[in-house]
Design an enzyme around this catalytic site. Structure first.
Site, mmCIF file in Angstrom:
data_model
loop_
_atom_site.group_PDB
_atom_site.id
_atom_site.type_symbol
_atom_site.label_atom_id
_atom_site.label_comp_id
_atom_site.label_asym_id
_atom_site.label_seq_id
_atom_site.Cartn_x
_atom_site.Cartn_y
_atom_site.Cartn_z
ATOM 1 N N ASP A 160 0.873 -1.172 0.000
ATOM 2 C CA ASP A 160 0.000 0.000 0.000
ATOM 3 C C ASP A 160 0.909 1.221 0.000
ATOM 4 O O ASP A 160 1.674 1.430 0.948
ATOM 5 C CB ASP A 160 -0.892 -0.012 1.250
ATOM 6 C CG ASP A 160 -1.900 1.124 1.278
ATOM 7 O OD1 ASP A 160 -1.705 2.130 0.555
ATOM 8 O OD2 ASP A 160 -2.891 1.018 2.026
ATOM 9 N N ASN A 204 3.127 1.978 -10.876
ATOM 10 C CA ASN A 204 1.867 2.017 -11.629
ATOM 11 C C ASN A 204 0.679 2.451 -10.772
ATOM 12 O O ASN A 204 -0.305 2.969 -11.307
ATOM 13 C CB ASN A 204 1.596 0.625 -12.213
ATOM 14 C CG ASN A 204 0.186 0.486 -12.740
ATOM 15 O OD1 ASN A 204 -0.152 1.013 -13.791
ATOM 16 N ND2 ASN A 204 -0.664 -0.220 -11.990
ATOM 17 N N SER A 210 2.883 7.675 -16.064
ATOM 18 C CA SER A 210 2.285 9.000 -16.063
ATOM 19 C C SER A 210 1.003 8.954 -16.878
ATOM 20 O O SER A 210 0.185 8.038 -16.725
ATOM 21 C CB SER A 210 3.278 10.022 -16.607
ATOM 22 O OG SER A 210 2.732 11.321 -16.619
ATOM 23 N N TYR A 263 -5.650 15.948 -11.185
ATOM 24 C CA TYR A 263 -4.981 14.778 -11.759
ATOM 25 C C TYR A 263 -3.790 15.208 -12.602
ATOM 26 O O TYR A 263 -2.682 14.670 -12.471
ATOM 27 C CB TYR A 263 -5.984 13.984 -12.596
ATOM 28 C CG TYR A 263 -5.402 12.777 -13.298
ATOM 29 C CD1 TYR A 263 -4.805 11.755 -12.578
ATOM 30 C CD2 TYR A 263 -5.448 12.668 -14.689
ATOM 31 C CE1 TYR A 263 -4.266 10.645 -13.227
ATOM 32 C CE2 TYR A 263 -4.919 11.560 -15.336
ATOM 33 C CZ TYR A 263 -4.325 10.550 -14.605
ATOM 34 O OH TYR A 263 -3.791 9.466 -15.236
ATOM 35 N N LYS A 293 0.292 14.384 -12.123
ATOM 36 C CA LYS A 293 1.127 13.748 -13.148
ATOM 37 C C LYS A 293 2.222 14.695 -13.653
ATOM 38 O O LYS A 293 3.322 14.239 -13.994
ATOM 39 C CB LYS A 293 0.258 13.254 -14.301
ATOM 40 C CG LYS A 293 -0.668 12.094 -13.916
ATOM 41 C CD LYS A 293 0.093 10.884 -13.406
ATOM 42 C CE LYS A 293 -0.789 9.674 -13.210
ATOM 43 N NZ LYS A 293 -0.052 8.493 -12.709
#
Length: 278
Positions: free
Chosen positions: A54, A81, A132, A146, A150
């Protein structure tokens, strides 16, 4: 000797597909996820080791890396990922939801990277692959948080690669489109509940939602296959290449971002995202 990859977020989407792909290519795979009970058919592959990780909990990161090294002897590649997308109008998103987005997409990847670096330094080798998004190069409406996460991941990756190059350690970034075809959208719904609806934005939201619906329909049907093949390509690539763009759906906007002037880029994106004056 077989090479070994550790992949985070392998319970679904790109992570699950990548774990399966590497295993089929003969690699040892440390498939990590928050709930090891969601491993599915990965648990039946002899060269796949399932363990809990985690990214919120440093102890699970350290334990997963140690267990993977004990099982396979060493780790050659890390694929960061684990992540999700928070979509909505910025003004309506709580600070807690924003913090959660960065905790997973940015600080989680950083913590996994920090934890593996002593092992990579000892081996004077290793590859870090950060997943990404096209949204890591382009700021999308309704995805400002978001995109910000990234963008941060990409800036981290680019700066880190210079620090690690002299140690024989590579850093790679994958920029996929096609996220809505991977089960990613279901996670979005689960993570984005802490939002306030603001009526003033409704006309804009309706327009952008329709635009994104068309973009989803145009996404590469084989996005998952292309992305996992590109992750593998990055893992075995001996060059110092940083960025890999596996899907065609995001390519026109990436080309506009990186291959035209700032003025031309904004004219192009304004034509997509800014309502025309009446």
């Amino acid at each position: 000797m077989k090479q070994t990859v550790l992949i985070t977020g392998t319970s679904s989407g790109f992570g699950a597909a990548a774990a399966r792909y590497f295993a089929e290519k003969g690699w040892n795979v440390i498939a990590t996820m928050r709930d090891a009970g969601k491993a599915g058919d990965l648990g039946h592959m002899s060269n796949v080791f399932i363990t809990k990780l985690d990214v919120h909990v440093a102890e699970t990161i350290d334990a997963a890396i140690a267990a993977g090294i004990e099982r396979f002897g060493r780790i050659d590649v890390i694929v960061n990922n684990a992540g999700y997308g928070l979509f909505g109008i910025f003004e309506g998103v709580s600070r807690e939801a924003i913090q959660q987005q960065f905790d997973v997409n940015v600080f989680g990847a950083m913590d996994v990277t920090r934890a593996i670096l002593p092992h990579f330094r000892a081996n004077h080798a290793g590859t870090i692959i950060n997943i990404s998004s096209g949204a890591g190069a382009i700021g999308f409406p309704m995805a400002s948080i978001y995109s910000a996460s990234k963008f941060a991941l990409e800036g981290f990756s680019e700066g880190l690669r210079y620090e690690l190059a002299s140690l024989g350690i590579k850093v790679k970034v994958i920029e996929p489109g096609g996220a809505l075809k991977t089960g990613f959208q279901a996670r979005v719904g689960g993570e984005s509940g802490n939002m306030q609806l603001i009526e003033d934005y409704f006309p804009f939201l309706n327009r952008i939602s329709a635009l994104y619906g068309g973009m989803q329909d145009a996404a590469d049907e084989d996005a998952v296959e292309k992305v996992v093949a590109t992750i593998f390509e990055a893992a075995v690539d001996e060059s110092d290449r940083l960025r890999y763009m596996p899907t065609n759906d995001i390519q026109p906007i990436l080309d506009a971002r990186r291959g035209t002037s700032e003025q031309d880029y904004h004219a192009f994106t304004n034509s997509l995202f800014v309502p025309k004056e009446h």
